[in-house]
Design an enzyme around this catalytic site. Structure first.
Site: not given
Length: 364
Positions: A331-333
């Site tokens: 996640g997080e980008g």
């Protein structure tokens, strides 16, 4: 704001796409030799309404953070306080998203849309919009709708008004980033337990069984995984969300960051700017965005195939093929940032590669 944004979303421009296909056929390379990059460049031309489309730069990552009442059902071994602690890590530049953003020259905007515990940062740092887009350090935007969702197995996670507020937060952030110069938006997320509502959203919008939509998130053991599947099934059985009512689905089983990501995607589509999707949290929000406005899919680029099975089900439903597949599940980008050079390369070809005529190269 939501209704006017949806009304502004239009289909891809056919004339620009035709021009891009024609140009691809005249470039000094065998037709089709760039594989998936060629239809991607055509679609981005259609989004921009011009051939070639603008280079997708600078890039801006928006990381939406929230907590989840379903945490009480034991769906993750991680303490809920980690959500707030990771925001502190983002803001000091110590997370993986920060490392990849520095590599890509992308800005990072962190948006507290629903964190349940106090943030380990000076509240004064959370004032003002996330502008301008550029290489400066990460910024924090305070937009907390409520301190985490309710437990979706007991009641609706959000009211419709709360879900709308989160969606409109995403729309606002998209507008601020585009007005600040962003040529492409990248989705990011943070929220302990957020793969559980993501699985519920995927199952609700696609119709797949909860077992197909639910993955192991941060790497839970078999017992916790079985509990997650049961929790998702129980929430869907309780609420029976209607995929034709995306706001209702988000309210029943969604998270504040999922709703805000849907808004970011809608905002980007309304401004004709591409949005590069990250993993399962992003694509669950993308399903909601597509339910609000089917033409919003034209602005979406699938950055990578998450290891979470729900992401594959969601991408299949959206008709999107991921650019890379590295088994990521952070996640997080992070996956979107790794795919960013691929998107830029697809567009740069249309700008810089010579045609057979201009280069004096014979065609077959």
């Amino acid at each position: 704001m939501l209704e006017s944004t949806v009304a502004a979303i239009r289909p891809l421009a056919e004339a620009a796409m035709a021009a891009a296909r024609d140009l691809q056929g005249r470039l000094t390379k065998p037709a089709g030799s760039l594989g998936a990059l060629e239809p991607l460049s055509v679609r981005l031309a259609g989004l921009a309404g011009s051939c070639p489309p603008p280079l997708p730069e600078p890039a801006a990552v928006a990381v939406f953070a929230g907590d989840h009442g379903v945490y009480a059902q034991g769906v993750t071994p991680w303490p809920q306080e980690v959500t707030a602690q990771m925001i502190g890590n983002f803001l000091t530049g110590g997370a993986v998203v920060n490392a990849f953003a520095r590599q890509a020259g992308a800005s990072v905007t962190v948006v507290d849309v629903g964190v349940a515990t106090p943030l380990p940062v000076d509240p004064a740092a959370a004032s003002g919009p996330a502008l301008p887009v550029g290489p400066a350090g990460p910024r924090l935007v305070a937009a907390n709708v409520r301190a985490g969702t309710r437990d979706m197995t007991v009641t609706a996670a959000l009211t419709r008004d709360e879900a709308r507020a989160a969606v409109e937060t995403g729309i606002r952030i998209a507008g601020e980033l585009v007005d600040g110069g962003a040529g492409i938006l990248l989705t990011g997320d943070m929220g302990i337990g957020n793969t559980t509502p993501a699985a519920a959203l995927v199952a609700a919008f696609t119709g797949v069984d909860p077992a197909e939509a639910t993955g192991r998130g941060t790497g839970v053991d078999d017992e916790t995984y079985r509990r997650k599947v049961a929790v998702v099934r129980a929430a869907l059985d309780r609420h029976a969300p209607d995929p034709a009512d995306p706001l209702g689905v988000l309210a029943a089983v969604g998270g504040l960051e999922h709703a805000a990501l849907a808004g970011l995607i809608l905002g980007a589509a309304a401004r004709r700017v591409p949005v590069l999707l990250d993993g399962v949290i992003a694509v669950s929000g993308a399903l909601a965005a597509a339910a609000f406005a089917p033409d919003a899919v034209g602005a979406m680029v699938a950055g990578h195939r998450s290891a979470e099975p729900g992401a594959t089900a969601a991408l299949r439903h959206l008709g999107l093929d991921p650019l890379i597949d590295l088994g990521l599940r952070l996640g997080e980008g992070t996956g979107a940032l790794l795919a960013l050079p691929v998107v830029t390369g697809a567009v740069r070809v249309l700008h810089e590669v010579a045609t057979f005529d201009s280069a004096g190269v014979a065609e077959k």
